[in-house]
Design a protein around this motif. Structure first.
Motif, PDB file in Angstrom:
ATOM      1  N   ARG A  24       0.833  -1.199   0.000  1.00 58.83           N
ATOM      2  CA  ARG A  24       0.000   0.000   0.000  1.00 58.83           C
ATOM      3  C   ARG A  24       0.877   1.262   0.000  1.00 58.83           C
ATOM      4  O   ARG A  24       0.594   2.233  -0.712  1.00 58.83           O
ATOM      5  N   PHE A  25       1.946   1.229   0.798  1.00 59.81           N
ATOM      6  CA  PHE A  25       2.858   2.373   0.830  1.00 59.81           C
ATOM      7  C   PHE A  25       3.477   2.600  -0.543  1.00 59.81           C
ATOM      8  O   PHE A  25       3.568   3.735  -1.025  1.00 59.81           O
ATOM      9  N   GLU A  26       3.914   1.519  -1.164  1.00 56.65           N
ATOM     10  CA  GLU A  26       4.569   1.639  -2.464  1.00 56.65           C
ATOM     11  C   GLU A  26       3.607   2.190  -3.517  1.00 56.65           C
ATOM     12  O   GLU A  26       3.980   3.039  -4.335  1.00 56.65           O
ATOM     13  N   THR A  27       2.366   1.737  -3.489  1.00 53.22           N
ATOM     14  CA  THR A  27       1.364   2.211  -4.443  1.00 53.22           C
ATOM     15  C   THR A  27       1.137   3.713  -4.298  1.00 53.22           C
ATOM     16  O   THR A  27       1.002   4.440  -5.292  1.00 53.22           O
ATOM     17  N   THR A  28       1.123   4.184  -3.054  1.00 54.05           N
ATOM     18  CA  THR A  28       0.795   5.589  -2.794  1.00 54.05           C
ATOM     19  C   THR A  28       1.993   6.511  -2.935  1.00 54.05           C
ATOM     20  O   THR A  28       1.862   7.633  -3.446  1.00 54.05           O
ATOM     21  N   TRP A  29       3.183   6.048  -2.514  1.00 50.76           N
ATOM     22  CA  TRP A  29       4.300   6.974  -2.347  1.00 50.76           C
ATOM     23  C   TRP A  29       5.533   6.688  -3.194  1.00 50.76           C
ATOM     24  O   TRP A  29       6.506   7.446  -3.133  1.00 50.76           O
ATOM     25  N   SER A  30       5.527   5.637  -3.989  1.00 46.24           N
ATOM     26  CA  SER A  30       6.748   5.263  -4.718  1.00 46.24           C
ATOM     27  C   SER A  30       7.232   6.371  -5.650  1.00 46.24           C
ATOM     28  O   SER A  30       8.448   6.525  -5.850  1.00 46.24           O
ATOM     29  N   THR A  31       6.336   7.148  -6.212  1.00 50.47           N
ATOM     30  CA  THR A  31       6.766   8.209  -7.129  1.00 50.47           C
ATOM     31  C   THR A  31       7.483   9.346  -6.408  1.00 50.47           C
ATOM     32  O   THR A  31       8.152  10.158  -7.051  1.00 50.47           O
ATOM     33  N   SER A  32       7.345   9.410  -5.065  1.00 59.69           N
ATOM     34  CA  SER A  32       8.001  10.468  -4.290  1.00 59.69           C
ATOM     35  C   SER A  32       9.368  10.047  -3.772  1.00 59.69           C
ATOM     36  O   SER A  32      10.076  10.858  -3.170  1.00 59.69           O
ATOM     37  N   ILE A  33       9.749   8.784  -4.005  1.00 59.68           N
ATOM     38  CA  ILE A  33      10.982   8.247  -3.417  1.00 59.68           C
ATOM     39  C   ILE A  33      12.039   8.045  -4.489  1.00 59.68           C
ATOM     40  O   ILE A  33      11.833   7.296  -5.443  1.00 59.68           O
TER      41      ILE A  33
END
Length: 336
Positions: A202-211
């Motif tokens: 869930r974290f990766e789906t939501t925030w991966s583009t910010s990392i």
């Protein structure tokens, strides 16, 4: 700090409360940016690794520090911890003694950390770092202080609860963040997300583009103590960033939780509170249980009657962390 529900909204669809408080959140972000831009007052002659967060409240920093201490000690490296000692009365710098100090003096986390390595409490973190250096530290683990400019940091790990992520992506009071995600991660060297597989996905789906920096994944696993958690009814209480994590862990061990009490993070465990919890447990024929961090704040009268469940950070792949440690230990910053 307990996160209001609106902080948990998606960053793509913030609730009306977050939108209303957005100007205050922007002002908070500007104040943080101004603070972190201040030049450090001290650069240690040994590497300084900060273990911090962008979120307000608990994310798993203490288990991360413990895991890093054990990793460094296995290499023969003398690591010391420097921390502000949240909730403690001591100004410091003072080395914490887990046998003689009380949580009211040092804060709860330093008492826990002192069992693993020399731990220094100092309201002025630069003074704590100086004391650690004088005592022979090869490396300093700065517990929290990611937004504090007092000490020059050679590297920083941002710890995130994968279940919570960065909430609605907004700064206090519009959201759970001390600073914007992009600004914080720009200063970091590694992000560590802690949680089970579903939370990580869930974290990766939501925030991966910010990392755009290396990422390690971990989970908090119960430390085997020989305790059979099945069959006994429990009254569980926890004063950590997200008490639900503790209750979920107990249920995962098969514990029958007949009552749970989610306390505020670092909430004092007064005699009146423990008397009430003890009365509830006796009425229900249950055993009181709490976290390892809460246990160090227990009044003396309850330390033998309340069980605690220790957890440790486990990583499937240590290579991102080891690469960072290799870089730090191969390069010593210049002396001031």
């Amino acid at each position: 700090m307990r996160a209001p529900r609106f902080w948990q909204n998606s960053p793509d669809a913030p609730g009306w409360q977050a939108r209303l408080l957005a100007p205050l959140g922007a002002a908070y972000a500007r104040a943080t940016a101004k603070r972190v831009a201040e030049p450090p007052s001290y650069r240690a002659p040994v590497p300084v690794l900060c273990i911090g967060n962008i979120n307000a409240g608990g994310t798993g920093k203490t288990p991360t520090v413990i895991a890093l201490l054990q990793r460094l000690q296995a290499r023969g490296v003398k690591a010391h911890v420097v921390t502000r000692g949240y909730g403690g009365s001591l100004a410091g710098p003072v080395q914490v003694n887990e046998r003689t100090h009380a949580a009211s003096e040092t804060g709860d986390e330093p008492l826990l950390l002192a069992a693993f390595a020399p731990t220094w409490v100092a309201k002025d973190r630069s003074e704590g770092a100086r004391a650690a250096v004088a005592a022979g530290a090869d490396i300093i683990l700065l517990d929290d202080g990611f937004q504090n400019p007092a000490i020059a940091k050679d590297a920083s790990i941002v710890v995130v609860d994968a279940h919570v992520g960065f909430g609605n992506g907004r700064c206090i009071p519009a959201g759970p963040l001390r600073e914007p995600v992009k600004a914080g991660l720009k200063r970091a060297d590694l992000i560590l997300t802690i949680g089970p597989d579903k939370a990580q996905e869930r974290f990766e789906t939501t925030w991966s583009t910010s990392i755009e920096l290396p990422r390690a994944k971990g989970v908090l696993a119960p430390l085997p103590t020989g305790m059979d958690w099945k069959g006994t009814p429990f009254v569980a209480f926890a004063g950590i960033g997200r008490p639900e994590k503790f209750f979920e862990t107990l249920r995962g061990l098969g514990a029958n939780l007949v009552q749970t009490h989610a306390l505020d993070d670092h909430q004092p465990l007064t005699n009146s509170l423990l008397t009430r919890l003890d009365a509830d447990a006796k009425r229900l024929g249950a055993q009181l249980v709490t976290t390892e961090k809460d246990a160090v704040r227990l009044p003396k009268a309850y330390r033998t009657s309340v069980l605690s469940l220790p957890v440790r950070l486990e990583l499937n792949d240590w290579s991102p962390v080891d690469a960072l440690l290799d870089k730090l230990l191969d390069t010593t910053p210049p002396k001031t």
